[in-house]
Design a protein around this motif. Structure first.
Motif, PDB file in Angstrom:
ATOM      1  N   ILE A   1       0.855  -1.187   0.000  1.00 17.11           N
ATOM      2  CA  ILE A   1       0.000   0.000   0.000  1.00 17.11           C
ATOM      3  C   ILE A   1       0.888   1.233   0.000  1.00 17.11           C
ATOM      4  N   ARG A   2       0.547   2.183  -0.854  1.00 20.06           N
ATOM      5  CA  ARG A   2       1.306   3.433  -0.882  1.00 20.06           C
ATOM      6  C   ARG A   2       0.467   4.502  -1.584  1.00 20.06           C
TER       7      ARG A   2
ATOM      8  N   ARG B   1       1.261  -8.805 -12.229  1.00 12.89           N
ATOM      9  CA  ARG B   1       1.040  -7.970 -11.052  1.00 12.89           C
ATOM     10  C   ARG B   1      -0.339  -7.326 -11.119  1.00 12.89           C
ATOM     11  N   TYR B   2      -0.860  -7.001  -9.944  1.00 15.33           N
ATOM     12  CA  TYR B   2      -2.072  -6.198  -9.890  1.00 15.33           C
ATOM     13  C   TYR B   2      -1.725  -4.837  -9.300  1.00 15.33           C
ATOM     14  N   ASN B   3      -2.377  -3.808  -9.824  1.00 15.66           N
ATOM     15  CA  ASN B   3      -2.201  -2.434  -9.358  1.00 15.66           C
ATOM     16  C   ASN B   3      -3.585  -1.815  -9.231  1.00 15.66           C
ATOM     17  N   ILE B   4      -3.959  -1.451  -8.007  1.00 19.12           N
ATOM     18  CA  ILE B   4      -5.299  -0.959  -7.745  1.00 19.12           C
ATOM     19  C   ILE B   4      -5.196   0.430  -7.141  1.00 19.12           C
ATOM     20  N   ASN B   5      -5.848   1.392  -7.754  1.00 19.95           N
ATOM     21  CA  ASN B   5      -5.871   2.767  -7.267  1.00 19.95           C
ATOM     22  C   ASN B   5      -7.223   3.055  -6.645  1.00 19.95           C
ATOM     23  N   LEU B   6      -7.224   3.486  -5.369  1.00 18.59           N
ATOM     24  CA  LEU B   6      -8.442   3.776  -4.629  1.00 18.59           C
ATOM     25  C   LEU B   6      -8.484   5.245  -4.232  1.00 18.59           C
TER      26      LEU B   6
ATOM     27  N   ARG C   1      -8.306   0.951   7.433  1.00 21.75           N
ATOM     28  CA  ARG C   1      -9.237   0.658   6.338  1.00 21.75           C
ATOM     29  C   ARG C   1      -8.489   0.161   5.106  1.00 21.75           C
ATOM     30  N   LEU C   2      -7.366   0.776   4.778  1.00 23.61           N
ATOM     31  CA  LEU C   2      -6.573   0.356   3.636  1.00 23.61           C
ATOM     32  C   LEU C   2      -6.026  -1.055   3.824  1.00 23.61           C
ATOM     33  N   ASP C   3      -5.566  -1.354   5.029  1.00 18.85           N
ATOM     34  CA  ASP C   3      -5.079  -2.709   5.307  1.00 18.85           C
ATOM     35  C   ASP C   3      -6.204  -3.737   5.150  1.00 18.85           C
TER      36      ASP C   3
END
Length: 344
Positions: A6-7, A42-47, A55-57
């Motif tokens: 997460i970043r 790879r997966y890359n998900i932008n929220l 919440r992110l975890d």
């Protein structure tokens, strides 16, 4: 095990369909990236969320669980997956019970196979393996005609029969099913469905170049994505599109291939000939109401070649974008349905 990172999403992620830079943050929201390895890519998900590490975890763990479930159902690289267990079954004429997700993907695959006249065929796995693009090692030499003919005898999506309730599959003759051309798209849809159920209103999901976008970035900015120029040695934008509540997938012959005796062999196999594609269509991108269909259709169109694929996509009012090798370089063409997604 699927692990996530997460970043804050502060930089462009380089993948076949790349999210373009230009975030405009408002104080209460940021764009966060959750990424990790999956399905051999790879997966890359932008929220778009306010900063809340707990919440992110929680979301990262949930995403990992969703992707693990897809992998356990559809992977040909895992010996313990549902699909691998079916592929190993000696007597496939008996009903083999499967999960609802696997049934949905097999059903969608059959629909695309029928629509494309067999250009898309999930039973082509043994031919893919023969050419060295599956879980098995690459062959020491290019397969001969006799070897291809022997393997092609058992290839045919029509041999698979599906049962809806309870979900099950069987085959007239023993088959090896490979869902690599559609499972990533389903994985994107599964993650998108999970995030929507979790109340996330704006996000972009990408797995190995297949994408789904929902909502907008902070500042009411749309998700702008780039279709790449089909050149293996560099990353260059060919066209920018805007995506909202739709999935997009790209298929091309310029990344995954090998060379033997001066000839290049694409990983995309024509199920009808049993040989890698060799036409002038370098790349095709498809936008659809779900990423699973976009993924499968992009592969089918790539196998068919530009002329046949353009005719089919136009007739069916599908949004498709083609990059063709011409005498003077790449030429871009698209169906009328694709026009509304293009950014001038």
């Amino acid at each position: 095990m699927i692990t996530s990172r997460i970043r804050p999403a502060l930089a462009v992620v380089a993948f076949a369909i790349a999210v373009l830079a230009g975030y405009s943050f408002e104080p209460e929201e940021k764009v966060w990236e959750i990424s990790g390895p999956v399905f051999g890519t790879r997966y890359n998900i932008n929220l778009v969320l306010a900063e809340d590490r707990a919440r992110l975890d929680e979301l990262a763990a949930g995403i990992g669980g969703v992707l693990k479930d897809v992998d356990m159902a559809m992977s040909t690289w895992r010996e313990d997956s549902e699909l691998s267990r079916f592929n190993r079954t000696e007597d496939q004429s008996q009903w083999f019970e499967i999960s609802r997700p696997l049934y949905e993907v097999l059903s969608a695959a059959r629909e695309i196979s029928e629509l494309s006249g067999g250009a898309f065929d999930v039973t082509v796995g043994p031919v893919v393996n023969l050419w060295g693009f599956g879980p098995e090692a690459r062959p020491e030499q290019v397969p001969g005609d006799n070897a291809l003919a022997a393997v092609l005898e058992n290839v045919g999506y029509e041999t698979l029969e599906l049962r809806d309730d309870p979900p099950a599959v069987r085959a007239e003759s023993r088959q090896y099913v490979d869902l690599s051309a559609i499972a990533k798209g389903y994985g994107v849809d599964a993650v998108a469905e999970y995030l929507q159920k979790e109340g996330v209103n704006a996000f972009l999901v990408e797995i190995g170049g297949e994408v789904w976008a929902t909502g907008r970035k902070p500042g009411n900015q749309p998700w702008r994505l780039a279709i790449e120029e089909p050149v293996a040695e560099q990353r260059q934008v060919n066209r920018i599109v805007v995506l909202a509540d739709m999935g997009m997938a790209t298929s091309g012959d310029y990344r995954n291939y090998y060379e033997s005796r001066g000839q290049r062999f694409s990983h995309t196999i024509d199920p009808l000939s049993g040989k890698p594609i060799s036409h002038n269509l370098a790349s095709v991108s498809v936008i659809a109401e779900n990423c699973m269909m976009a993924d499968g259709l992009a592969t089918a169109f790539n196998v068919m070649g530009y002329e046949k694929a353009m005719a089919l996509a136009t007739r069916e009012n599908m949004a498709a974008y083609f990059i063709v090798r011409g005498e003077l370089g790449f030429e871009s063409r698209h169906t009328p349905a694709f026009s509304s997604y293009i950014v001038d």
